[in-house]
Enzyme design. Structure first.
Site: not given
Ligand SMILES: Cc1cc2nc3c(=O)[nH]c(=O)nc-3n(C[C@H](O)[C@H](O)[C@H](O)COP(=O)(O)O)c2cc1C
Length: 415
Positions: A108, A179, A367, A388, A391
Site C-alpha cells: 500500500q 491522507y 485487527r 480481537c 480495544c
Molecule cells: C494498528 C493499525 C494500523 C493501521 N494502519 C493502516 C494503514 O497503514 N493503512 C490503512 O489503509 N489502514 C490502516 N489501518 C486501518 C485498517 O486497515 C482497517 O481499515 C481498519 O482497522 C478496519 O478494519 P478492522 O476492523 O479489520 O481492523 C490501521 C489500523 C490499525 C488498527
C-alpha cells in the site's frame, strides 16, 4: 460484482481474480502500519516474521501497511519506505518469504499529508491540498505547489515500479482516510482554486494522474487497486458522500483499476475507519503513542481528558461487525471489478453473510489478523483462535511500537 461459488455457499474459500491475478480465496489482510522497519523504512527480519506468520495462516492476499515514497509522504517512523532503489533488496526478501507460503502480497503506497506530526518524522512542515487545520494531531499544513504535485505523482509511480521489481503481486493506492489523495477528493480539505480543486473532476485529478503515472510504469497486467472511503463521515463539514465516491470508483474502473477496498472516515471524523471499543485508547495514545511527539500542553490535556475523549470516540465511532458494509454494497451494485469490504470482521458467519448477501466480493481484516495471524486457516478448519475485541491498543501505539495484540484478556487458546 456479484459472486457465486461452486465449492462453498458463500465463496469465502473460493478463488477470485483481481485483474490477471488469481487468489485462492476471497479474504485479505487489510493494511496496518507495522512499525517493524528500521527507523528510516528498511525491511527487517521482524517485519518478515510478522508477514510470514500471516502467510503461514493461509491468508490469500496480504496488503502491507502504508508505505511512504518520499520525505513528505512519511507519517511515522519505522514504517515501510519504497522511496529508494536500495529499498528493493529488503522488499524482495519480504515478497519471497510470503510467496513461500502461497500467499500474494500488495504494497500500500500513501502520502500522510496533514495527518502526521511532522516532528515525529524529522520534518518541520506538512504538505496538503490547502491550509486547513488538522484538529486531532494539531497540524497546520501548507498547500502544495503545482511543481510539488507533479513531483509527488512521479515519486509515487517510481515507488510502484520498485514494488513490482521487488516481486510483489500488486500495489494499493491509498485514496482513503484523509491522507493526501483523499484530502484532495474532499471539499473540506481541498479549497484550491486551480485545476486540482473545485468540481469533482478537478478534485479527482491527483488520483487519476497518479493512477495513470503508475500504469505507465508497471504496465497493463500488474494489479493496481485502491482503498477508498465509502463516506468521509464528516458531519457539519463538506465531506464526500457515498454516491460521489461511487462515481470516483466507477471512473477509476473505466481507467483500468483492478479492485477497490471500501473503508470510511478521516482522522477528524473520530478515526471511524477503525471503529472500536475505545476504553483506555486516548490515555495510551497520549502517553505511549503519537502523544510522545505532541506539545506538552496537548499531550497532557489528552491524558487528563482521556475518559471523556474515549466516550466521544465511542459516540462517533463505536464498534459493530462489518461496519462499512452499507457503503460497500453501494459500490458492489455499480462496479464490475471486485469490491473488498473492510471493517470490524472477526467471525466467519459475518463474512459469509456479507458475501452471500452480495454486499461485497471479498472481505479484508486488519485487527482480527493482528490478534490471530492464522484466522483464515482457523475459519477454514472451523477452529477458534485468539479473538480481537477491538480495544484499539494496537492503534494507540502505532508508529511507536510494533502493532501487536497487547491485551492478554483477548488471547484465547490458539489451535
Ligand atoms: C494498528 C493499525 C494500523 C493501521 N494502519 C493502516 C494503514 O497503514 N493503512 C490503512 O489503509 N489502514 C490502516 N489501518 C486501518 C485498517 O486497515 C482497517 O481499515 C481498519 O482497522 C478496519 O478494519 P478492522 O476492523 O479489520 O481492523 C490501521 C489500523 C490499525 C488498527
Amino acid at each position: 460484482m456479484a459472486t457465486t461459488s461452486a465449492q462453498t455457499d458463500s465463496g469465502l474459500f473460493d478463488p477470485i481474480r483481481i485483474g490477471q491475478l488469481q487468489l485462492s480465496g476471497r479474504f485479505a489482510k487489510s493494511a496496518t502500519v507495522e512499525t517493524r522497519c528500521t527507523v528510516d523504512g528498511y525491511v527487517t527480519n521482524e517485519l518478515i516474521d510478522f508477514y510470514e506468520e500471516i502467510a503461514r495462516g493461509g491468508t490469500p492476499l496480504i496488503i502491507s501497511g502504508a508505505a511512504s515514497y518520499n520525505s513528505y509522504s512519511r507519517g511515522v517512523a519505522h514504517q515501510i519506505s519504497v522511496d529508494h532503489d536500495d529499498n528493493i533488496e529488503g522488499l524482495k526478501k519480504l515478497a519471497d518469504a510470503v510467496h513461500r507460503h502461497g500467499s500474494r502480497m500488495f504494497i500500500q503506497i500513501y502520502h500522510t499529508s496533514r495527518q502526521a506530526i511532522p516532528a515525529g518524522v524529522g520534518r518541520t512542515e506538512a504538505q496538503a491540498p490547502s491550509k486547513v487545520w488538522e484538529p486531532t494531531l494539531g497540524v497546520m499544513p501548507r498547500p502544495m505547489t503545482l511543481t510539488e504535485i507533479e513531483q509527488t505523482i512521479e515519486d509515487f509511480a517510481a515507488a510502484a515500479e520498485r514494488c513490482q521489481k521487488a516481486g510483489f503481486d500488486g500495489i494499493q493506492i491509498h485514496a482513503a482516510h484523509g491522507y493526501l489523495i483523499s484530502a484532495f477528493l474532499t471539499p473540506h480539505t481541498n479549497r484550491r482554486k486551480d485545476k486540482y480543486g473545485g468540481n469533482l473532476s478537478n478534485r479527482m485529478r491527483l488520483l487519476l494522474e497518479t493512477y495513470r503515472a503508475v500504469r505507465r510504469r508497471v504496465g497493463p497486467d500488474f494489479p493496481v487497486i485502491m482503498k477508498l472511503n465509502g463516506s468521509d463521515e464528516l458531519p457539519f463539514r463538506r465531506g464526500m458522500s457515498t454516491s460521489e465516491l461511487v462515481t470516483v470508483a466507477k471512473m477509476m474502473e473505466e481507467e483500468g483499476l483492478d479492485a477497490v477496498e471500501i473503508s470510511a472516515g478521516h482522522y477528524e471524523s473520530g478515526t471511524t475507519f477503525s471503529r472500536a471499543r475505545w476504553k483506555g485508547f486516548t490515555k495510551t495514545m497520549a502517553t505511549e503513542g503519537a502523544g510522545k511527539n505532541m506539545s506538552f500542553l496537548r499531550r497532557n490535556a489528552m491524558r487528563i481528558f482521556a475518559p471523556l475523549v474515549d466516550t466521544f470516540f465511542n459516540f462517533l465511532g463505536g464498534y459493530q461487525e462489518g461496519f462499512n458494509l452499507n457503503y460497500a454494497s453501494e459500490f458492489t451494485k455499480k462496479l464490475n471489478i471486485p469490491v473488498i469490504c473492510v471493517g470490524g470482521f472477526v467471525h466467519k458467519s459475518a463474512m459469509e453473510k456479507a458475501l452471500l448477501d452480495g454486499d461485497c466480493d471479498m472481505i479484508s481484516v486488519a485487527r482480527g489478523l493482528i490478534a490471530d495471524p492464522h484466522l483464515y486457516k482457523h475459519m477454514k478448519e472451523d477452529r477458534q483462535g485468539p479473538v480481537c475485541l477491538h480495544c484499539n491498543a494496537c492503534l494507540a501505539v502505532a508508529g511507536v511500537r510494533p502493532a501487536t495484540c497487547t491485551n492478554p484478556k483477548l488471547i484465547a487458546p490458539s489451535g
